[in-house]
Structures are given as structure tokens and as C-alpha cells.
Design an enzyme around this catalytic site. Structure first.
Site, PDB file in Angstrom:
ATOM      1  N   CYS A  39      -3.342   4.078   7.349  1.00 39.29           N
ATOM      2  CA  CYS A  39      -2.263   4.899   7.423  1.00 39.29           C
ATOM      3  C   CYS A  39      -2.344   6.510   7.342  1.00 39.29           C
ATOM      4  CB  CYS A  39      -0.750   4.601   6.676  1.00 39.29           C
ATOM      5  SG  CYS A  39       0.845   5.536   7.353  1.00 39.29           S
ATOM      6  N   HIS A 140       0.013  -0.494   8.210  1.00 44.48           N
ATOM      7  CA  HIS A 140       0.083  -1.108   6.844  1.00 44.48           C
ATOM      8  C   HIS A 140      -0.275  -2.659   6.729  1.00 44.48           C
ATOM      9  CE1 HIS A 140       1.727   2.553   4.922  1.00 44.48           C
ATOM     10  NE2 HIS A 140       2.070   2.700   6.094  1.00 44.48           N
ATOM     11  N   GLU A 142      -1.359  -4.068   4.125  1.00 49.03           N
ATOM     12  CA  GLU A 142      -0.952  -4.474   2.799  1.00 49.03           C
ATOM     13  C   GLU A 142       0.403  -5.167   2.897  1.00 49.03           C
ATOM     14  OE1 GLU A 142       0.657  -0.276   2.846  1.00 49.03           O
ATOM     15  OE2 GLU A 142      -0.883  -1.463   3.746  1.00 49.03           O
TER      16      GLU A 142
END
Length: 167
Positions: A39, A140, A142
Site C-alpha cells: 500500500c 492489501h 493481507e
């Protein structure tokens, strides 16, 4: 950091944090330390190596929705991955479904950086260094790694590179 006047939509600017993180990424690069930037990370990497940013994507014509970080609003979009890239080597897919929420993007790429992934509007969403294993993704992974094996594979590929690096 790259000579532009700050856009009125910028927020949370912390010069000390920027200086610290830029020094860290440049040191990791000199040491050949595997680095995964997420990011804000690829934006910082780009600036660290002399690149510039698009300061506010909503000002750009024909730009897809990339989310609104100040509001925490995310969006899902496809990202095309260069098959010759380290990113592709980690995820094994030429198209990824990615969650993002950023209002800035990469503009002119810094020295020694190559684009490796793009959204349908042409925005660079993935970069890597010409040497070593420094991979940056604007989205993102994750957030979706638990349900998306390709996103988890990015973390697994990074961990493999870290384990392979001599102590």
C-alpha cells in the site's frame, strides 16, 4: 520529498516517519535484504529511489475507483501481473483480484524500479527493483490472503526469499 506542492487532499504527513522509512528501504536495498512493500510501501519505495506520485487519484480523468483510505472504504479490482516478474513468480497468476483503498498512486518510477502490475485504467499497482527481491504492491494482500491462495502465495514467496538469504 520530490519537489511537488502538497495537494489539499493529503493528510497524515509525517516528515520524520518518511525519512526513517526511506532510510530503511534504501539500507535494505543496499544489503540485498528481501523486501515486501504494501500500500503506502510502494509509494515510499518509489519516492526513495527518485520517483514521483499522483497525489490524488480522484483528480485524474478515467481513473477506476481505488478506494478511500480516510474513510476506510476499500474496493475490489483486477490487477494484471507481468509474467516475467518476481511478483508473478510468487503468486503464479497473471490476473489477481485485489482489495485496495488508496487515493495516491505511482507516477514517474524511480531509478532501478520496473512496473510489474497494472489496473485496467493503466495505473501501476506493482513494482520491483531490477536487482534483489524488492516487490511492492499497491493493494492489501493481507486482507484477502486467508481466502485467496494467490494473495497468500505472495507472503509465502517473500518468506521463502527471506529464508534463502544468507545470515
Amino acid at each position: 520529498r520530490y519537489g511537488a506542492e502538497p495537494h489539499s487532499a493529503l493528510y497524515g504527513i509525517d516528515a520524520r516517519r518518511d525519512a526513517t522509512e526511506i532510510a530503511l528501504v534504501q539500507t535494505a536495498d543496499r544489503m540485498g535484504m528481501p523486501t515486501l512493500a504494501i500500500c503506502r510501501g510502494p509509494q515510499l519505495v518509489n519516492v526513495a529511489f527518485g520517483g514521483t506520485l499522483i497525489q490524488h487519484l480522484p483528480d485524474q480523468p478515467d481513473m477506476l475507483e481505488h478506494g478511500a483510505p480516510a474513510d476506510g472504504e476499500a474496493t475490489m479490482h483486477d490487477v494484471k501481473v507481468a509474467e516475467s516478474s518476481r511478483l508473478f513468480g510468487a503468486v503464479g497468476e497473471a490476473t489477481l483480484r485485489c482489495e485496495s483503498h488508496h487515493h495516491q498512486g505511482l507516477d514517474r518510477l524511480g531509478d532501478g524500479l520496473a512496473p510489474t502490475a497494472w489496473t485496467g485504467d493503466g495505473l501501476v499497482e506493482g513494482i520491483e527493483r531490477e536487482h534483489g527481491w524488492l516487490v511492492g504492491v499497491q493493494w492489501h494482500p493481507e486482507r484477502t490472503a486467508e481466502s485467496d491462495p494467490a494473495q497468500q502465495a505472495l507472503f509465502d514467496g517473500f518468506a521463502q526469499e527471506v529464508r534463502a538469504r544468507p545470515a
